[in-house]
Motif scaffolding. Sequence first.
Motif, PDB file in Angstrom:
ATOM      1  N   VAL A   1       3.683  -1.097   3.925  1.00  0.00           N
ATOM      2  CA  VAL A   1       3.245   0.281   3.710  1.00  0.00           C
ATOM      3  C   VAL A   1       4.444   1.130   3.297  1.00  0.00           C
ATOM      4  O   VAL A   1       5.507   1.066   3.923  1.00  0.00           O
ATOM      5  CB  VAL A   1       2.601   0.867   4.994  1.00  0.00           C
ATOM      6  CG1 VAL A   1       2.484   2.391   4.910  1.00  0.00           C
ATOM      7  CG2 VAL A   1       1.221   0.252   5.221  1.00  0.00           C
TER       8      VAL A   1
ATOM      9  N   ILE B   1       0.858  -1.192   0.000  1.00  0.00           N
ATOM     10  CA  ILE B   1       0.000   0.000   0.000  1.00  0.00           C
ATOM     11  C   ILE B   1       0.890   1.236   0.000  1.00  0.00           C
ATOM     12  O   ILE B   1       1.645   1.460   0.945  1.00  0.00           O
ATOM     13  CB  ILE B   1      -0.919   0.073   1.237  1.00  0.00           C
ATOM     14  CG1 ILE B   1      -1.679  -1.228   1.460  1.00  0.00           C
ATOM     15  CG2 ILE B   1      -1.904   1.223   1.098  1.00  0.00           C
ATOM     16  CD1 ILE B   1      -2.640  -1.175   2.644  1.00  0.00           C
TER      17      ILE B   1
ATOM     18  N   GLY C   1      -5.675   4.628   4.455  1.00  0.00           N
ATOM     19  CA  GLY C   1      -4.705   3.562   4.730  1.00  0.00           C
ATOM     20  C   GLY C   1      -4.661   3.159   6.186  1.00  0.00           C
ATOM     21  O   GLY C   1      -4.447   1.984   6.519  1.00  0.00           O
ATOM     22  N   SER C   2      -4.889   4.125   7.081  1.00  0.00           N
ATOM     23  CA  SER C   2      -4.829   3.848   8.524  1.00  0.00           C
ATOM     24  C   SER C   2      -5.982   2.955   8.989  1.00  0.00           C
ATOM     25  O   SER C   2      -5.904   2.336  10.050  1.00  0.00           O
ATOM     26  CB  SER C   2      -4.851   5.159   9.315  1.00  0.00           C
ATOM     27  OG  SER C   2      -3.744   5.963   8.946  1.00  0.00           O
TER      28      SER C   2
ATOM     29  N   THR D   1      -5.141  -0.740   6.381  1.00  0.00           N
ATOM     30  CA  THR D   1      -3.988  -1.574   6.739  1.00  0.00           C
ATOM     31  C   THR D   1      -4.319  -2.566   7.855  1.00  0.00           C
ATOM     32  O   THR D   1      -4.105  -3.774   7.683  1.00  0.00           O
ATOM     33  CB  THR D   1      -2.769  -0.693   7.111  1.00  0.00           C
ATOM     34  OG1 THR D   1      -2.464   0.147   5.990  1.00  0.00           O
ATOM     35  CG2 THR D   1      -1.554  -1.533   7.446  1.00  0.00           C
TER      36      THR D   1
ATOM     37  N   VAL E   1       6.947  -1.530   7.214  1.00  0.00           N
ATOM     38  CA  VAL E   1       6.734  -0.125   6.857  1.00  0.00           C
ATOM     39  C   VAL E   1       8.035   0.485   6.333  1.00  0.00           C
ATOM     40  O   VAL E   1       9.121   0.166   6.818  1.00  0.00           O
ATOM     41  CB  VAL E   1       6.166   0.672   8.065  1.00  0.00           C
ATOM     42  CG1 VAL E   1       7.119   0.673   9.243  1.00  0.00           C
ATOM     43  CG2 VAL E   1       5.781   2.095   7.666  1.00  0.00           C
TER      44      VAL E   1
ATOM     45  N   VAL F   1       1.221  -7.106   4.908  1.00  0.00           N
ATOM     46  CA  VAL F   1       1.046  -5.741   4.404  1.00  0.00           C
ATOM     47  C   VAL F   1       2.345  -4.951   4.536  1.00  0.00           C
ATOM     48  O   VAL F   1       2.939  -4.882   5.612  1.00  0.00           O
ATOM     49  CB  VAL F   1      -0.086  -4.995   5.157  1.00  0.00           C
ATOM     50  CG1 VAL F   1      -0.280  -3.593   4.571  1.00  0.00           C
ATOM     51  CG2 VAL F   1      -1.398  -5.775   5.087  1.00  0.00           C
TER      52      VAL F   1
ATOM     53  N   GLY G   1      -0.037   4.324   2.805  1.00  0.00           N
ATOM     54  CA  GLY G   1      -0.788   3.477   3.737  1.00  0.00           C
ATOM     55  C   GLY G   1      -0.959   4.035   5.133  1.00  0.00           C
ATOM     56  O   GLY G   1      -1.656   3.449   5.950  1.00  0.00           O
TER      57      GLY G   1
ATOM     58  N   LEU H   1      -0.052   4.304  12.468  1.00  0.00           N
ATOM     59  CA  LEU H   1       0.139   2.855  12.362  1.00  0.00           C
ATOM     60  C   LEU H   1       0.961   2.297  13.524  1.00  0.00           C
ATOM     61  O   LEU H   1       1.355   1.136  13.503  1.00  0.00           O
ATOM     62  CB  LEU H   1       0.823   2.510  11.025  1.00  0.00           C
ATOM     63  CG  LEU H   1       0.110   2.997   9.764  1.00  0.00           C
ATOM     64  CD1 LEU H   1       0.926   2.639   8.522  1.00  0.00           C
ATOM     65  CD2 LEU H   1      -1.300   2.420   9.641  1.00  0.00           C
TER      66      LEU H   1
ATOM     67  N   PHE I   1       3.351  -7.070   9.312  1.00  0.00           N
ATOM     68  CA  PHE I   1       3.352  -5.647   8.936  1.00  0.00           C
ATOM     69  C   PHE I   1       4.775  -5.153   8.733  1.00  0.00           C
ATOM     70  O   PHE I   1       5.654  -5.390   9.560  1.00  0.00           O
ATOM     71  CB  PHE I   1       2.670  -4.825  10.035  1.00  0.00           C
ATOM     72  CG  PHE I   1       2.756  -3.335   9.849  1.00  0.00           C
ATOM     73  CD1 PHE I   1       2.148  -2.719   8.763  1.00  0.00           C
ATOM     74  CD2 PHE I   1       3.450  -2.540  10.756  1.00  0.00           C
ATOM     75  CE1 PHE I   1       2.228  -1.330   8.586  1.00  0.00           C
ATOM     76  CE2 PHE I   1       3.534  -1.158  10.597  1.00  0.00           C
ATOM     77  CZ  PHE I   1       2.924  -0.564   9.507  1.00  0.00           C
TER      78      PHE I   1
END
Length: 315
Positions: free
Chosen positions: A34, A10, A18-19, A22, A56, A32, A13, A45, A54
């Motif tokens: 981001v 994403i 997105g928040s 996700t 990021v 996922v 994200g 996040l 997750f």
Amino acid sequence: MGNDQYSVLITGGAGYLGSILTPALLAEGHRVTVLDNFLFGQASLNHLCSDPNFEVHRGDARDAAVLEPLLKTADIIIPLAALVGAPMCDADKTGAGSTNRDAILTLIRLAGRQQRILMPVTNSGYGIGQQGTLCTEETALKPISLYGRTKVEAEAAVLERGNAVTLRLATVFGMSPRMRIDLLVNDFVYRAVNDRSVVLFEAHFKRNYIHIRDVAKAFLHGIENFNRMKGEPYNVGLSDANLSKIELCERIKKQVPSFVYVEAPIGEDPDKRDYIVSNAKIEATGWTPDHSLNIGIAELIKGYTMINTRRFANV
């Protein structure tokens, strides 16, 4: 949602949508990643960092060198990174073109054919509708603002590329960890709670609305039903909420009785949005919204008990 677990990238994200999306994807068992530039300094996040599924990355979705390695492991790409709304795009015309359109063209160039794209666009692409006629996905697109034009161009490129679904979102409302108070319903409820009043221009212009969690639900639905939905655009909105600004205020007043609204010819919508929308196409695939406008208004009233944007004032 079946047992299919995907790796989802994403962009943007950590934004308003997105928040919410996700954590919804993680809850379904997807991995996922981001990519976000955290332009607003948001920490939306934080609560996901303990989840091993997750990942990021801080970076710019327009940068091919940043994007390319992240695409290698993605089954599904959801490009949310955008300058959203006509005022923001008008304030940064170059950024609007490079983020809303050119970044999508870069993504298409770098992505493999087998990778699926699910992209949100705006139903403001319909511009000014015909009185009493519902806009369907077949209705000619006549975007008026730079925002509308960049999104319409990006959508055309994604659909032409194939293996994609686009969601033409109504005006989104509801609480999010990265809140946006500038969206119409969110804005009007904020004014009702804090100022007790609003001055309306173009009060009889109609548009459609949708709760942010129902947008996330539409993305999950699109992933689950991708093969039968792909190659097509879908309007996503509340079929019982094609309302004018004045009708929206009437709804809010039912929950905030002290709210006063008056009409004055003092401004204009840069998008000139005045249209009603049919959401029958996505409803026919089995998607239904869970959150009515009234539920959203009640939620926002609660949220604004906690949010106070006066932190930038001296007194």
